[in-house]
Design a protein around this motif. Structure first.
Motif, PDB file in Angstrom:
ATOM      1  N   THR A   1      -5.051   2.974 -15.914  1.00 34.39           N
ATOM      2  CA  THR A   1      -5.098   1.534 -15.658  1.00 34.39           C
ATOM      3  C   THR A   1      -4.379   1.200 -14.356  1.00 34.39           C
ATOM      4  OG1 THR A   1      -5.212   1.043 -18.018  1.00 34.39           O
ATOM      5  CG2 THR A   1      -4.475  -0.743 -16.578  1.00 34.39           C
ATOM      6  N   ILE A   2      -3.222   1.824 -14.136  1.00 33.52           N
ATOM      7  CA  ILE A   2      -2.487   1.613 -12.882  1.00 33.52           C
ATOM      8  C   ILE A   2      -3.375   1.987 -11.696  1.00 33.52           C
ATOM      9  CG2 ILE A   2      -0.591   2.463 -11.439  1.00 33.52           C
ATOM     10  CD1 ILE A   2       1.035   2.767 -14.084  1.00 33.52           C
ATOM     11  N   ALA A   3      -4.049   3.134 -11.798  1.00 35.29           N
ATOM     12  CA  ALA A   3      -4.901   3.585 -10.695  1.00 35.29           C
ATOM     13  C   ALA A   3      -6.037   2.607 -10.435  1.00 35.29           C
ATOM     14  CB  ALA A   3      -5.446   4.978 -11.001  1.00 35.29           C
TER      15      ALA A   3
ATOM     16  N   GLY B   1      -6.648  -2.279  -3.227  1.00 28.40           N
ATOM     17  CA  GLY B   1      -6.854  -1.579  -1.963  1.00 28.40           C
ATOM     18  C   GLY B   1      -6.063  -0.309  -1.788  1.00 28.40           C
ATOM     19  N   ALA B   2      -5.526   0.252  -2.878  1.00 27.25           N
ATOM     20  CA  ALA B   2      -4.711   1.469  -2.773  1.00 27.25           C
ATOM     21  C   ALA B   2      -5.315   2.597  -3.612  1.00 27.25           C
ATOM     22  CB  ALA B   2      -3.280   1.187  -3.229  1.00 27.25           C
ATOM     23  N   LEU B   3      -5.306   3.779  -3.058  1.00 27.64           N
ATOM     24  CA  LEU B   3      -5.741   4.981  -3.764  1.00 27.64           C
ATOM     25  C   LEU B   3      -4.543   5.585  -4.485  1.00 27.64           C
ATOM     26  CD1 LEU B   3      -7.925   7.143  -4.312  1.00 27.64           C
ATOM     27  CD2 LEU B   3      -7.199   8.245  -2.186  1.00 27.64           C
ATOM     28  N   THR B   4      -4.738   6.024  -5.730  1.00 29.26           N
ATOM     29  CA  THR B   4      -3.661   6.604  -6.528  1.00 29.26           C
ATOM     30  C   THR B   4      -3.928   8.073  -6.779  1.00 29.26           C
ATOM     31  OG1 THR B   4      -3.264   4.495  -7.630  1.00 29.26           O
ATOM     32  CG2 THR B   4      -2.417   6.448  -8.731  1.00 29.26           C
ATOM     33  N   VAL B   5      -2.876   8.868  -6.741  1.00 22.30           N
ATOM     34  CA  VAL B   5      -2.938  10.274  -7.137  1.00 22.30           C
ATOM     35  C   VAL B   5      -1.744  10.549  -8.050  1.00 22.30           C
ATOM     36  CG1 VAL B   5      -1.741  11.077  -5.044  1.00 22.30           C
ATOM     37  CG2 VAL B   5      -3.168  12.652  -6.317  1.00 22.30           C
ATOM     38  N   ILE B   6      -1.995  11.284  -9.123  1.00 21.77           N
ATOM     39  CA  ILE B   6      -0.947  11.678 -10.068  1.00 21.77           C
ATOM     40  C   ILE B   6      -0.562  13.109  -9.748  1.00 21.77           C
ATOM     41  CG2 ILE B   6      -0.362  12.059 -12.497  1.00 21.77           C
ATOM     42  CD1 ILE B   6      -2.541   9.944 -13.157  1.00 21.77           C
ATOM     43  N   VAL B   7       0.730  13.360  -9.623  1.00 25.73           N
ATOM     44  CA  VAL B   7       1.189  14.704  -9.285  1.00 25.73           C
ATOM     45  C   VAL B   7       2.181  15.207 -10.323  1.00 25.73           C
ATOM     46  CG1 VAL B   7       0.869  14.250  -6.810  1.00 25.73           C
ATOM     47  CG2 VAL B   7       3.136  13.983  -7.814  1.00 25.73           C
TER      48      VAL B   7
ATOM     49  N   GLY C   1     -10.620  10.239 -14.311  1.00 17.42           N
ATOM     50  CA  GLY C   1     -11.096  10.358 -12.943  1.00 17.42           C
ATOM     51  C   GLY C   1     -10.058  10.102 -11.874  1.00 17.42           C
ATOM     52  N   VAL C   2      -8.807   9.833 -12.279  1.00 19.42           N
ATOM     53  CA  VAL C   2      -7.749   9.643 -11.288  1.00 19.42           C
ATOM     54  C   VAL C   2      -7.440  11.003 -10.670  1.00 19.42           C
ATOM     55  CG1 VAL C   2      -5.378   8.873 -10.891  1.00 19.42           C
ATOM     56  CG2 VAL C   2      -6.784   7.729 -12.618  1.00 19.42           C
ATOM     57  N   PRO C   3      -7.425  11.090  -9.347  1.00 17.30           N
ATOM     58  CA  PRO C   3      -7.123  12.364  -8.699  1.00 17.30           C
ATOM     59  C   PRO C   3      -5.731  12.875  -9.086  1.00 17.30           C
ATOM     60  CG  PRO C   3      -7.858  10.742  -7.092  1.00 17.30           C
ATOM     61  CD  PRO C   3      -7.675  10.029  -8.383  1.00 17.30           C
TER      62      PRO C   3
END
Length: 132
Positions: free
Chosen positions: A69-71, A78-84, A103-105
């Protein structure tokens, strides 16, 4: 008023926000993280968000859904999210339970997350909350 260490740190680096989760979060803390990140995306005009979950040894379905949901909210702003930093045991459990990141990178660590954003996000000048 908080009596212990911060559960989450949100730092700004250039036009990115980096949220480091330091310990397991309950549902209300996940909602607070979501609200804080989305608000800061607008305040700092961020175009990339990294959520570092390396300190987590468990991620429940609500947590995984909240990250997705955050992503999506970040994308709409307008921001791309990546989980690391998803730990091997957490990844294994997520697969076994049929959970995913919707589908979040994802990337192995912060360095790879930054490289991912740098390759996909157009750079723009860094601005403060008041346009400075």
């Amino acid at each position: 008023m908080s009596s212990g260490p911060a559960l989450v740190s949100i730092l700004r680096q250039d036009s990115y926000l980096i949220a480091s989760v330091h310990t397991a979060l309950d549902d209300s803390e996940m909602i607070r993280l979501r609200n804080n990140l989305v608000e800061q995306i607008g305040r700092y005009r961020s175009n990339g968000v990294i959520i570092d979950v390396a300190a987590l040894d468990v991620l429940d379905s609500f947590g995984a859904k909240t990250l997705a949901t955050i992503a999506e909210m970040a994308r709409l702003r307008g921001a791309l999210t990546v989980i690391v930093g998803i730990q091997p045991d957490v990844a294994f459990a997520m697969v076994q339970l049929g959970m995913g990141t919707a589908g979040v990178p994802t990337a192995l660590d912060l360095e790879e997350g930054l490289a991912y954003l740098n390759a996909r996000v157009p750079r723009r000048p860094v601005r403060g909350p008041l346009g400075d």
